[in-house]
Design an enzyme around this catalytic site. Structure first.
Site, PDB file in Angstrom:
ATOM      1  N   GLU A   1     -43.341   2.757   6.502  1.00  0.00           N
ATOM      2  CA  GLU A   1     -44.645   2.110   6.295  1.00  0.00           C
ATOM      3  C   GLU A   1     -45.237   2.456   4.934  1.00  0.00           C
ATOM      4  O   GLU A   1     -46.076   1.729   4.402  1.00  0.00           O
ATOM      5  CB  GLU A   1     -45.632   2.452   7.415  1.00  0.00           C
ATOM      6  CG  GLU A   1     -46.129   3.880   7.407  1.00  0.00           C
ATOM      7  CD  GLU A   1     -47.131   4.165   8.531  1.00  0.00           C
ATOM      8  OE1 GLU A   1     -48.031   3.334   8.747  1.00  0.00           O
ATOM      9  OE2 GLU A   1     -47.013   5.214   9.181  1.00  0.00           O
TER      10      GLU A   1
ATOM     11  N   GLY B   1     -16.027  12.478 -11.715  1.00  0.00           N
ATOM     12  CA  GLY B   1     -15.794  11.063 -11.989  1.00  0.00           C
ATOM     13  C   GLY B   1     -14.405  10.623 -11.531  1.00  0.00           C
ATOM     14  O   GLY B   1     -13.570  11.437 -11.133  1.00  0.00           O
TER      15      GLY B   1
ATOM     16  N   GLU C   1     -23.313  15.156  -2.752  1.00  0.00           N
ATOM     17  CA  GLU C   1     -23.085  14.943  -1.316  1.00  0.00           C
ATOM     18  C   GLU C   1     -22.375  16.154  -0.709  1.00  0.00           C
ATOM     19  O   GLU C   1     -22.782  16.680   0.334  1.00  0.00           O
ATOM     20  CB  GLU C   1     -22.283  13.657  -1.097  1.00  0.00           C
ATOM     21  CG  GLU C   1     -23.131  12.423  -1.437  1.00  0.00           C
ATOM     22  CD  GLU C   1     -22.429  11.091  -1.211  1.00  0.00           C
ATOM     23  OE1 GLU C   1     -21.188  11.073  -1.115  1.00  0.00           O
ATOM     24  OE2 GLU C   1     -23.130  10.059  -1.141  1.00  0.00           O
TER      25      GLU C   1
ATOM     26  N   CYS D   1     -16.084   7.214   1.728  1.00  0.00           N
ATOM     27  CA  CYS D   1     -17.332   6.918   2.448  1.00  0.00           C
ATOM     28  C   CYS D   1     -17.313   7.298   3.929  1.00  0.00           C
ATOM     29  O   CYS D   1     -18.242   7.940   4.414  1.00  0.00           O
ATOM     30  CB  CYS D   1     -17.655   5.425   2.385  1.00  0.00           C
ATOM     31  SG  CYS D   1     -17.143   4.604   0.887  1.00  0.00           S
TER      32      CYS D   1
ATOM     33  N   ASP E   1     -12.589  -0.858  -7.869  1.00  0.00           N
ATOM     34  CA  ASP E   1     -12.739   0.258  -8.813  1.00  0.00           C
ATOM     35  C   ASP E   1     -11.786   0.181 -10.000  1.00  0.00           C
ATOM     36  O   ASP E   1     -12.078   0.732 -11.063  1.00  0.00           O
ATOM     37  CB  ASP E   1     -12.508   1.594  -8.095  1.00  0.00           C
ATOM     38  CG  ASP E   1     -13.660   1.958  -7.166  1.00  0.00           C
ATOM     39  OD1 ASP E   1     -14.636   1.184  -7.090  1.00  0.00           O
ATOM     40  OD2 ASP E   1     -13.583   3.023  -6.518  1.00  0.00           O
TER      41      ASP E   1
ATOM     42  N   LYS F   1     -16.716  11.096   4.757  1.00  0.00           N
ATOM     43  CA  LYS F   1     -17.863  11.797   4.141  1.00  0.00           C
ATOM     44  C   LYS F   1     -19.118  11.618   4.996  1.00  0.00           C
ATOM     45  O   LYS F   1     -19.820  12.579   5.301  1.00  0.00           O
ATOM     46  CB  LYS F   1     -18.068  11.264   2.715  1.00  0.00           C
ATOM     47  CG  LYS F   1     -19.219  11.824   1.917  1.00  0.00           C
ATOM     48  CD  LYS F   1     -20.561  11.170   2.146  1.00  0.00           C
ATOM     49  CE  LYS F   1     -20.618   9.678   2.063  1.00  0.00           C
ATOM     50  NZ  LYS F   1     -20.539   9.124   0.735  1.00  0.00           N
TER      51      LYS F   1
ATOM     52  N   HIS G   1     -46.437   1.543  12.299  1.00  0.00           N
ATOM     53  CA  HIS G   1     -46.934   2.908  12.378  1.00  0.00           C
ATOM     54  C   HIS G   1     -46.561   3.569  13.699  1.00  0.00           C
ATOM     55  O   HIS G   1     -46.636   2.909  14.737  1.00  0.00           O
ATOM     56  CB  HIS G   1     -48.471   2.871  12.232  1.00  0.00           C
ATOM     57  CG  HIS G   1     -49.095   4.213  12.192  1.00  0.00           C
ATOM     58  ND1 HIS G   1     -48.978   5.048  11.102  1.00  0.00           N
ATOM     59  CD2 HIS G   1     -49.820   4.886  13.124  1.00  0.00           C
ATOM     60  CE1 HIS G   1     -49.638   6.175  11.358  1.00  0.00           C
ATOM     61  NE2 HIS G   1     -50.152   6.102  12.569  1.00  0.00           N
TER      62      HIS G   1
ATOM     63  N   CYS H   1     -12.270   4.397   0.656  1.00  0.00           N
ATOM     64  CA  CYS H   1     -13.476   4.393   1.489  1.00  0.00           C
ATOM     65  C   CYS H   1     -13.180   4.846   2.913  1.00  0.00           C
ATOM     66  O   CYS H   1     -13.857   5.723   3.449  1.00  0.00           O
ATOM     67  CB  CYS H   1     -14.091   2.991   1.499  1.00  0.00           C
ATOM     68  SG  CYS H   1     -15.492   2.872   2.601  1.00  0.00           S
TER      69      CYS H   1
ATOM     70  N   TYR I   1     -22.408  11.676  -7.615  1.00  0.00           N
ATOM     71  CA  TYR I   1     -22.443  11.336  -6.188  1.00  0.00           C
ATOM     72  C   TYR I   1     -21.715  12.379  -5.344  1.00  0.00           C
ATOM     73  O   TYR I   1     -22.271  12.961  -4.423  1.00  0.00           O
ATOM     74  CB  TYR I   1     -21.710  10.007  -5.955  1.00  0.00           C
ATOM     75  CG  TYR I   1     -22.476   8.760  -6.256  1.00  0.00           C
ATOM     76  CD1 TYR I   1     -23.061   8.036  -5.234  1.00  0.00           C
ATOM     77  CD2 TYR I   1     -22.569   8.268  -7.551  1.00  0.00           C
ATOM     78  CE1 TYR I   1     -23.727   6.855  -5.483  1.00  0.00           C
ATOM     79  CE2 TYR I   1     -23.228   7.084  -7.817  1.00  0.00           C
ATOM     80  CZ  TYR I   1     -23.815   6.378  -6.786  1.00  0.00           C
ATOM     81  OH  TYR I   1     -24.457   5.207  -7.046  1.00  0.00           O
TER      82      TYR I   1
ATOM     83  N   GLU J   1       0.870  -1.185   0.000  1.00  0.00           N
ATOM     84  CA  GLU J   1       0.000   0.000   0.000  1.00  0.00           C
ATOM     85  C   GLU J   1       0.903   1.229   0.000  1.00  0.00           C
ATOM     86  O   GLU J   1       1.734   1.384   0.882  1.00  0.00           O
ATOM     87  CB  GLU J   1      -0.918  -0.028   1.235  1.00  0.00           C
ATOM     88  CG  GLU J   1      -1.682   1.245   1.504  1.00  0.00           C
ATOM     89  CD  GLU J   1      -2.552   1.696   0.329  1.00  0.00           C
ATOM     90  OE1 GLU J   1      -3.393   0.922  -0.141  1.00  0.00           O
ATOM     91  OE2 GLU J   1      -2.364   2.856  -0.120  1.00  0.00           O
TER      92      GLU J   1
HETATM   93  P1  NDP Z   1     -20.064  10.404 -10.926  1.00  0.00           P
HETATM   94  O1  NDP Z   1     -19.791   9.451 -12.001  1.00  0.00           O
HETATM   95  O2  NDP Z   1     -21.113  10.109  -9.930  1.00  0.00           O
HETATM   96  O3  NDP Z   1     -20.439  11.825 -11.574  1.00  0.00           O
HETATM   97  C1  NDP Z   1     -19.558  12.475 -12.434  1.00  0.00           C
HETATM   98  C2  NDP Z   1     -20.142  13.819 -12.803  1.00  0.00           C
HETATM   99  O4  NDP Z   1     -19.170  14.580 -13.488  1.00  0.00           O
HETATM  100  C3  NDP Z   1     -21.356  13.723 -13.715  1.00  0.00           C
HETATM  101  O5  NDP Z   1     -22.249  14.730 -13.358  1.00  0.00           O
HETATM  102  C4  NDP Z   1     -20.755  13.949 -15.111  1.00  0.00           C
HETATM  103  O6  NDP Z   1     -21.643  14.617 -15.972  1.00  0.00           O
HETATM  104  C5  NDP Z   1     -19.603  14.882 -14.816  1.00  0.00           C
HETATM  105  N1  NDP Z   1     -18.425  14.682 -15.663  1.00  0.00           N
HETATM  106  C6  NDP Z   1     -17.852  13.511 -15.988  1.00  0.00           C
HETATM  107  N2  NDP Z   1     -16.744  13.718 -16.723  1.00  0.00           N
HETATM  108  C7  NDP Z   1     -16.626  15.054 -16.870  1.00  0.00           C
HETATM  109  C8  NDP Z   1     -15.680  15.895 -17.526  1.00  0.00           C
HETATM  110  N3  NDP Z   1     -14.647  15.399 -18.208  1.00  0.00           N
HETATM  111  N4  NDP Z   1     -15.885  17.232 -17.467  1.00  0.00           N
HETATM  112  C9  NDP Z   1     -16.924  17.748 -16.787  1.00  0.00           C
HETATM  113  N5  NDP Z   1     -17.835  16.997 -16.144  1.00  0.00           N
HETATM  114  C10 NDP Z   1     -17.677  15.670 -16.184  1.00  0.00           C
HETATM  115  O7  NDP Z   1     -18.640  10.676 -10.252  1.00  0.00           O
HETATM  116  P2  NDP Z   1     -18.171  11.190  -8.822  1.00  0.00           P
HETATM  117  O8  NDP Z   1     -16.841  11.793  -9.059  1.00  0.00           O
HETATM  118  O9  NDP Z   1     -19.222  11.986  -8.146  1.00  0.00           O
HETATM  119  O10 NDP Z   1     -18.003   9.839  -8.003  1.00  0.00           O
HETATM  120  C11 NDP Z   1     -17.187   8.786  -8.514  1.00  0.00           C
HETATM  121  C12 NDP Z   1     -17.733   7.444  -8.153  1.00  0.00           C
HETATM  122  O11 NDP Z   1     -17.519   7.194  -6.777  1.00  0.00           O
HETATM  123  C13 NDP Z   1     -19.244   7.326  -8.338  1.00  0.00           C
HETATM  124  O12 NDP Z   1     -19.577   6.937  -9.638  1.00  0.00           O
HETATM  125  C14 NDP Z   1     -19.625   6.291  -7.323  1.00  0.00           C
HETATM  126  O13 NDP Z   1     -19.553   5.031  -7.915  1.00  0.00           O
HETATM  127  C15 NDP Z   1     -18.569   6.434  -6.240  1.00  0.00           C
HETATM  128  N6  NDP Z   1     -19.154   7.134  -5.073  1.00  0.00           N
HETATM  129  C16 NDP Z   1     -20.168   6.537  -4.393  1.00  0.00           C
HETATM  130  C17 NDP Z   1     -20.742   7.159  -3.306  1.00  0.00           C
HETATM  131  C18 NDP Z   1     -21.873   6.497  -2.593  1.00  0.00           C
HETATM  132  O14 NDP Z   1     -22.060   5.307  -2.748  1.00  0.00           O
HETATM  133  N7  NDP Z   1     -22.683   7.232  -1.819  1.00  0.00           N
HETATM  134  C19 NDP Z   1     -20.277   8.467  -2.844  1.00  0.00           C
HETATM  135  C20 NDP Z   1     -19.222   9.016  -3.641  1.00  0.00           C
HETATM  136  C21 NDP Z   1     -18.688   8.357  -4.707  1.00  0.00           C
HETATM  137  P3  NDP Z   1     -22.756  13.884 -16.884  1.00  0.00           P
HETATM  138  O15 NDP Z   1     -23.368  12.785 -16.078  1.00  0.00           O
HETATM  139  O16 NDP Z   1     -23.714  14.977 -17.198  1.00  0.00           O
HETATM  140  O17 NDP Z   1     -22.028  13.385 -18.057  1.00  0.00           O
END
Ligand code: NDP
Length: 449
Positions: A443, A264, A183, A48, A305, A51, A438, A43, A179, A35
């Site tokens: 419910e 993303g 959040e 997670c 991932d 957060k 209730h 996480c 996400y 690591e």
């Molecule tokens: P997400 O995939 O959820 O969202 C990415 C966002 O960024 C979308 O709105 C997308 O727009 C936009 N986007 C993507 N690429 C670009 C780019 N090149 N330029 C500008 N905008 C862009 O990613 P997150 O970063 O929020 O989270 C990553 C992953 O981590 C999630 O997919 C999830 O699996 C995991 N996660 C899970 C959580 C949970 O379980 N509660 C909490 C946090 C993260 P559009 O959709 O319009 O294309």
């Protein structure tokens, strides 16, 4: 003498890598895990766990506001100390990091706090120059935030840095509408920051049911969040007064104190030496694996991932468990990717399992949809104008529940229990046969019309 130094060498001690290492060792394998940052991975260290603790902290803002209607005298202008919360959260992260480390050590796993890169089908090189060999190598290195290429992008931060901010920014701009964006928009807004969310399209939380997403957007706007859609990021410029000017297409520039990229995450495969072992990557840089997590190299496997299947901690953990049981425990099994529940810890939170209404219609033609759009009892007395929405999507002929989606207080907690019924293939009638508990919000699930 053994043919290799280890039976299994795991790269990455996050959720997937830790589970695989521990279980493989418990099955009797000689295991090492490398690591480069901290045991626990995204996480535990910067995802997670911290957060969710910030979400709890943020929720007090609403509870304190609501408390007056429930008879409590709450002084006006109560202070909020970001540094105190941040440091307490980091203390908890340290505790869990320690617990993960102990679990590995107690199971006889060698922890190597160093970067490891693959040099062949059975060999890795450590950062200190040592070469190590193993019968199998498991790649569990996770993913890393994507920062869009634009001038001044280095002035922004990602979810890696957001937990360590020196001070709470007065104005935050969040790029992305997934996400992490939703959040943290909720967290910062509750703490009192002015939040602007910009996204390249006009869709938030793509993949979630449209009615639920719309409700979150509506409530978020009501709470004062500013959304700018169809806004492609152009760049960030530092102004003489220290603030950051963000320009984007289709909208006026905006001055803020902090820019958070939540656009993303991409698999962490760069510079990992995977080409030396013939490991194939897809066009996003993710390791291509089969149903048993095996890459295109027979002795190299990958979970979590880095494979870009479902980027969720519990999925990575299951993949790590399945890998270790199958390879070292004589208990072969595979992860079932159907009906995985997920949640967004926004304010209010939302959660879902199974098919959205649109997905179900696409697949089955016609479906039956049941909804409950209600104001939770607590919100009514508090005078909080936020309605919850529950939606059940059913097969029109059999009544089988194909999807369940909700937004409202505690919806992740409620959805987790209801997901068991969806996973078990139960029908609307089975829900109806269950007597309501209730008074509760849950419910509504057995009273849907
Ligand atoms: P997400 O995939 O959820 O969202 C990415 C966002 O960024 C979308 O709105 C997308 O727009 C936009 N986007 C993507 N690429 C670009 C780019 N090149 N330029 C500008 N905008 C862009 O990613 P997150 O970063 O929020 O989270 C990553 C992953 O981590 C999630 O997919 C999830 O699996 C995991 N996660 C899970 C959580 C949970 O379980 N509660 C909490 C946090 C993260 P559009 O959709 O319009 O294309």
């Amino acid at each position: 003498m053994a043919e290799y130094d280890y039976d299994l060498f795991v790269i990455g001690a996050g959720s997937g890598g830790t589970r695989a290492s521990r279980v493989a060792a418990a099955h009797g394998a000689k295991v090492a895990v490398a690591e480069e940052y901290r045991v626990g991975g995204t996480c535990v260290i910067r995802g997670c766990v911290p957060k969710k603790l910030l979400v709890y902290g943020a929720h007090f803002a609403e509870d304190l506001k609501d408390a007056k209607r429930f008879g409590w005298d709450v002084p006006e202008n109560l202070g909020f100390d970001w540094a105190r919360l941040r440091d307490n959260v980091m203390e908890e992260v340290d505790r869990i990091n320690g617990a993960y480390t102990d679990t590995l050590t107690n199971n006889g796993v060698d922890i190597i706090l160093d970067r490891a890169t693959v040099t062949g089908p059975h060999s890795v090189k450590l950062g200190d120059g040592r070469d190590v060999t193993a019968g199998k190598i498991l790649i569990a290195v996770g993913a890393t935030p994507i920062v869009p290429e634009c001038p001044g992008h280095e002035l922004g931060i990602t979810s890696n840095e957001v937990f360590h901010l020196d001070a709470l920014p007065k104005r935050v701009l969040i790029a992305g509408a997934g996400y992490i964006a939703n959040e943290f928009a909720g967290i910062f807004n509750e703490f009192g920051s002015k939040v602007t969310l910009i996204n390249r399209t006009d869709v938030i939380l793509r993949g979630y049911d449209e009615s639920i997403r719309d409700r979150l957007l509506q409530i978020s706007m009501m709470k004062g969040l500013d959304f700018r859609f169809n806004a492609a990021f152009r760049g960030i410029e530092k102004q003489p007064d220290g603030c950051l000017r963000v320009s984007m297409t289709g909208h006026e520039p905006i001055d803020v104190d902090c820019v958070l990229f939540a656009t993303g995450r991409s698999p962490n495969t760069e510079g990992l030496g995977l080409e030396s072992a013939g490991v194939e990557l897809d066009d996003k840089g993710a390791i291509v694996v089969d149903e048993d997590n095996k890459s295109t190299c027979d002795s190299i496997y990958a979970v979590g991932d880095v494979t870009n299947r479902v980027q969720l901690t519990p999925v990575a953990i299951r993949e790590g468990q399945a890998f270790a049981d199958t390879m070292y425990g004589n208990k072969p099994h595979r992860v079932d990717y159907e009906n995985i529940p997920s949640a967004v810890f926004s304010h209010p939170p939302m959660a879902g399992v199974g098919l959205t209404e649109a997905q179900a219609k696409n697949k089955f033609g016609s479906v039956k949809v049941y909804m409950s759009d209600f104001r939770p009892m607590k919100n009514v007395l508090a005078g909080r104008n936020e309605r919850a929405l529950y939606k059940m999507v059913c097969n029109a002929e059999t009544g089988q529940v194909l999807g369940l989606h909700m937004i409202g207080p505690d919806s992740p907690e409620i959805l987790q229990a209801a997901a068991v019924a969806v996973k078990a293939g139960l029908t609307k009638d089975d829900f109806d046969q269950t007597v309501a508990l209730h008074p509760s919000m849950a419910e509504e699930l057995v009273l849907l019309r």
